[in-house]
Scaffold this motif. Sequence first.
Motif, PDB file in Angstrom:
ATOM      1  N   PHE A  66      -3.842 -77.319  58.560  1.00 22.17           N
ATOM      2  CA  PHE A  66      -4.109 -76.361  59.530  1.00 22.17           C
ATOM      3  C   PHE A  66      -5.755 -75.918  59.580  1.00 22.17           C
ATOM      4  O   PHE A  66      -5.711 -74.900  60.278  1.00 22.17           O
ATOM      5  CB  PHE A  66      -3.204 -75.213  59.246  1.00 22.17           C
ATOM      6  CG  PHE A  66      -1.566 -75.632  59.395  1.00 22.17           C
ATOM      7  CD1 PHE A  66      -1.025 -75.612  60.697  1.00 22.17           C
ATOM      8  CD2 PHE A  66      -1.153 -75.884  58.244  1.00 22.17           C
ATOM      9  CE1 PHE A  66       0.169 -76.030  60.621  1.00 22.17           C
ATOM     10  CE2 PHE A  66       0.342 -76.145  58.188  1.00 22.17           C
ATOM     11  CZ  PHE A  66       0.928 -76.337  59.349  1.00 22.17           C
ATOM     12  N   SER A  67      -6.358 -76.733  59.133  1.00 22.71           N
ATOM     13  CA  SER A  67      -7.917 -76.293  58.966  1.00 22.71           C
ATOM     14  C   SER A  67      -8.447 -76.217  60.623  1.00 22.71           C
ATOM     15  O   SER A  67      -7.883 -76.809  61.674  1.00 22.71           O
ATOM     16  CB  SER A  67      -8.581 -77.654  58.493  1.00 22.71           C
ATOM     17  OG  SER A  67      -9.953 -77.401  58.744  1.00 22.71           O
ATOM     18  N   LEU A  68      -9.324 -75.225  60.598  1.00 28.66           N
ATOM     19  CA  LEU A  68     -10.091 -75.082  62.050  1.00 28.66           C
ATOM     20  C   LEU A  68     -10.781 -76.359  62.476  1.00 28.66           C
ATOM     21  O   LEU A  68     -10.904 -76.380  63.801  1.00 28.66           O
ATOM     22  CB  LEU A  68     -10.980 -73.911  61.725  1.00 28.66           C
ATOM     23  CG  LEU A  68     -11.603 -73.543  63.076  1.00 28.66           C
ATOM     24  CD1 LEU A  68     -10.545 -72.717  64.055  1.00 28.66           C
ATOM     25  CD2 LEU A  68     -12.596 -72.442  63.026  1.00 28.66           C
ATOM     26  N   THR A  69     -11.079 -77.161  61.693  1.00 29.78           N
ATOM     27  CA  THR A  69     -11.552 -78.552  62.251  1.00 29.78           C
ATOM     28  C   THR A  69     -10.765 -79.070  63.042  1.00 29.78           C
ATOM     29  O   THR A  69     -11.130 -79.894  63.963  1.00 29.78           O
ATOM     30  CB  THR A  69     -11.770 -79.381  60.810  1.00 29.78           C
ATOM     31  OG1 THR A  69     -12.651 -78.763  60.083  1.00 29.78           O
ATOM     32  CG2 THR A  69     -12.487 -80.786  61.286  1.00 29.78           C
ATOM     33  N   HIS A  70      -9.502 -78.998  62.951  1.00 33.80           N
ATOM     34  CA  HIS A  70      -8.536 -79.616  63.784  1.00 33.80           C
ATOM     35  C   HIS A  70      -7.268 -78.618  63.984  1.00 33.80           C
ATOM     36  O   HIS A  70      -6.804 -78.212  63.065  1.00 33.80           O
ATOM     37  CB  HIS A  70      -7.960 -80.726  63.510  1.00 33.80           C
ATOM     38  CG  HIS A  70      -6.892 -81.510  64.038  1.00 33.80           C
ATOM     39  ND1 HIS A  70      -7.021 -82.226  65.452  1.00 33.80           N
ATOM     40  CD2 HIS A  70      -5.561 -81.760  64.110  1.00 33.80           C
ATOM     41  CE1 HIS A  70      -6.143 -82.725  65.889  1.00 33.80           C
ATOM     42  NE2 HIS A  70      -5.194 -82.598  65.090  1.00 33.80           N
ATOM     43  N   PRO A  71      -6.829 -77.986  65.088  1.00 31.07           N
ATOM     44  CA  PRO A  71      -7.347 -78.666  66.473  1.00 31.07           C
ATOM     45  C   PRO A  71      -8.316 -78.103  67.341  1.00 31.07           C
ATOM     46  O   PRO A  71      -8.679 -78.349  68.628  1.00 31.07           O
ATOM     47  CB  PRO A  71      -6.148 -78.138  67.259  1.00 31.07           C
ATOM     48  CG  PRO A  71      -5.727 -76.975  66.684  1.00 31.07           C
ATOM     49  CD  PRO A  71      -6.121 -76.917  65.192  1.00 31.07           C
ATOM     50  N   TYR A  72      -9.486 -77.666  66.559  1.00 31.00           N
ATOM     51  CA  TYR A  72     -10.636 -77.090  67.196  1.00 31.00           C
ATOM     52  C   TYR A  72     -11.570 -78.304  67.561  1.00 31.00           C
ATOM     53  O   TYR A  72     -12.305 -78.246  68.544  1.00 31.00           O
ATOM     54  CB  TYR A  72     -11.496 -76.151  66.245  1.00 31.00           C
ATOM     55  CG  TYR A  72     -12.562 -75.237  66.814  1.00 31.00           C
ATOM     56  CD1 TYR A  72     -12.121 -74.151  67.575  1.00 31.00           C
ATOM     57  CD2 TYR A  72     -13.786 -75.554  66.731  1.00 31.00           C
ATOM     58  CE1 TYR A  72     -12.959 -73.037  67.996  1.00 31.00           C
ATOM     59  CE2 TYR A  72     -14.757 -74.750  67.161  1.00 31.00           C
ATOM     60  CZ  TYR A  72     -14.388 -73.616  67.865  1.00 31.00           C
ATOM     61  OH  TYR A  72     -15.261 -72.835  68.287  1.00 31.00           O
ATOM     62  N   THR A  73     -11.606 -79.436  66.806  1.00 30.76           N
ATOM     63  CA  THR A  73     -12.637 -80.460  67.192  1.00 30.76           C
ATOM     64  C   THR A  73     -11.554 -81.746  67.057  1.00 30.76           C
ATOM     65  O   THR A  73     -10.344 -81.946  66.478  1.00 30.76           O
ATOM     66  CB  THR A  73     -13.159 -80.554  65.844  1.00 30.76           C
ATOM     67  OG1 THR A  73     -14.083 -79.453  65.619  1.00 30.76           O
ATOM     68  CG2 THR A  73     -14.270 -81.843  66.076  1.00 30.76           C
ATOM     69  N   TRP A  74     -11.993 -82.472  68.266  1.00 34.60           N
ATOM     70  CA  TRP A  74     -11.237 -83.830  68.740  1.00 34.60           C
ATOM     71  C   TRP A  74     -12.053 -85.037  68.648  1.00 34.60           C
ATOM     72  O   TRP A  74     -13.449 -85.010  68.941  1.00 34.60           O
ATOM     73  CB  TRP A  74     -10.606 -83.561  70.277  1.00 34.60           C
ATOM     74  CG  TRP A  74      -9.461 -82.588  70.456  1.00 34.60           C
ATOM     75  CD1 TRP A  74      -8.236 -82.617  70.216  1.00 34.60           C
ATOM     76  CD2 TRP A  74      -9.874 -81.191  70.498  1.00 34.60           C
ATOM     77  NE1 TRP A  74      -7.703 -81.521  70.391  1.00 34.60           N
ATOM     78  CE2 TRP A  74      -8.537 -80.473  70.914  1.00 34.60           C
ATOM     79  CE3 TRP A  74     -10.736 -80.464  70.697  1.00 34.60           C
ATOM     80  CZ2 TRP A  74      -8.467 -79.126  70.969  1.00 34.60           C
ATOM     81  CZ3 TRP A  74     -10.944 -78.913  71.098  1.00 34.60           C
ATOM     82  CH2 TRP A  74      -9.625 -78.392  71.048  1.00 34.60           C
ATOM     83  N   CYS A 131     -20.338 -69.969  66.842  1.00 37.98           N
ATOM     84  CA  CYS A 131     -21.032 -70.421  65.548  1.00 37.98           C
ATOM     85  C   CYS A 131     -20.248 -69.839  64.259  1.00 37.98           C
ATOM     86  O   CYS A 131     -20.027 -70.592  63.511  1.00 37.98           O
ATOM     87  CB  CYS A 131     -22.294 -69.718  65.521  1.00 37.98           C
ATOM     88  SG  CYS A 131     -23.402 -70.380  66.505  1.00 37.98           S
ATOM     89  N   ARG A 132     -19.492 -68.669  64.481  1.00 39.71           N
ATOM     90  CA  ARG A 132     -19.066 -68.035  63.139  1.00 39.71           C
ATOM     91  C   ARG A 132     -17.582 -69.162  63.017  1.00 39.71           C
ATOM     92  O   ARG A 132     -17.263 -69.328  62.043  1.00 39.71           O
ATOM     93  CB  ARG A 132     -18.406 -66.614  63.591  1.00 39.71           C
ATOM     94  CG  ARG A 132     -19.719 -65.628  63.489  1.00 39.71           C
ATOM     95  CD  ARG A 132     -19.245 -64.348  63.588  1.00 39.71           C
ATOM     96  NE  ARG A 132     -18.145 -63.780  64.763  1.00 39.71           N
ATOM     97  CZ  ARG A 132     -19.097 -63.404  65.833  1.00 39.71           C
ATOM     98  NH1 ARG A 132     -20.156 -63.295  65.773  1.00 39.71           N
ATOM     99  NH2 ARG A 132     -18.430 -63.156  66.765  1.00 39.71           N
ATOM    100  N   LEU A 133     -16.769 -69.340  64.134  1.00 40.81           N
ATOM    101  CA  LEU A 133     -15.749 -70.087  63.863  1.00 40.81           C
ATOM    102  C   LEU A 133     -15.734 -71.500  63.388  1.00 40.81           C
ATOM    103  O   LEU A 133     -15.186 -72.059  62.612  1.00 40.81           O
ATOM    104  CB  LEU A 133     -14.723 -70.254  65.330  1.00 40.81           C
ATOM    105  CG  LEU A 133     -14.243 -68.797  65.582  1.00 40.81           C
ATOM    106  CD1 LEU A 133     -13.662 -68.877  67.089  1.00 40.81           C
ATOM    107  CD2 LEU A 133     -13.031 -68.582  64.795  1.00 40.81           C
TER     108      LEU A 133
END
Length: 377
Positions: free
Chosen positions: A94-102, A203-205
């Motif tokens: 559930f890392s912010l890396t995904h689904p934030y980055t695709w 930047c923070r997220l």
Amino acid sequence: EGAILVGKTNAPSFAFRGTCDNKMFGATSTPFKVGYNSGGSSGGSAAAVGDGILLVAEGTDGGGSIRIPAAWCGCYGYKASVGTIPATVRPNAFSLTHPYTWDGSLSRTVKDSAYVLQAMARFDPFDPVSLDRGERDFAAALDKSLKGWRIGFTPDFGIFPVDPEIKDMVAAAAQRFVEAGAVVESVEFDISRSHFELAEAWCRLISISGLESIEALKGGGIDLLRDHADDVPAEFVYWINDAYRRGYVDYNADDVVRTEIYDALQTAFQTYDLVISPVTACHPVPNVPGGITAGPTELGGEKVEPLIGWCLTYFCNFTGHPAASIPTGLSKDGFPVGMQVIGRRWADEDVFAASAAFERIQPWAKIYRVTAERNLR
């Protein structure tokens, strides 16, 4: 799927900026004007495609990292809807890396990106946000009619200081959709926060994913910030240290910011099938020696956050909407200019349909010939 991997392409450290530069390999130039940046973070990929070295290249997009370099390198860049392309991030699924980055693609034609997404889109039960939508034919969507579609155009989302030439070029390009049978109107966005506030929220997220990488390196015996801080940009060190200081209340506050942008886009999509905007607020910036090239700190007399604040792209990373960067031609100084097409969540086929319609009406293949001839002179 049978593709031949040629090699790896350049990117900024930890993909933590909208320009392509680092202290190991240096800056990447747009093939349209050497010495000016390709955009980032997938800048090497975009430059290779724009220069004709590759038909397609993979990119990743956490704030515009496919669309920004696509705009500055004169190629087509596609970021899919959340849940379309799976990723099994571990140890934190559930890392912010995904689904934030695709993951996504850069190509010279819309059809090539459609084929790439066809190969990448699928359901994976080990990805908690992956969607099982059955078989989808993205190439077939390229022939979809736009007749009767309503398209909302914004030059700046009401808050970004955008170069007047870019505004005019994208506004003119947006009107070409009328020739495909669509209705194009201006759409207003009621966003209460400044572009600087929103860029700092990004930047923070995104620095949380950088922090996860730093912690993973520690597990391998490498303390990057303690022993190798000089090898990465000072801004990255600043934001990672900032991430260590923040708590859940801060994280929650930034999710409120994301929600506000989500609501703003969803409100527009109650009326419109697509939203169109510029990709970037400025033309490519000159490369700076030493691996520290960043975006502008000021545009139109307004202070701008230099890592991502001059990009109109990261809203779709906040929200999960599909988006593409489409070449609209060359500026008076020979820089490519990108038009962003944003679709409803999970309406990837609509974005491809609009992209293909524009490519038929205003083909951009000639910009490669113009640039190649100029560079040979």
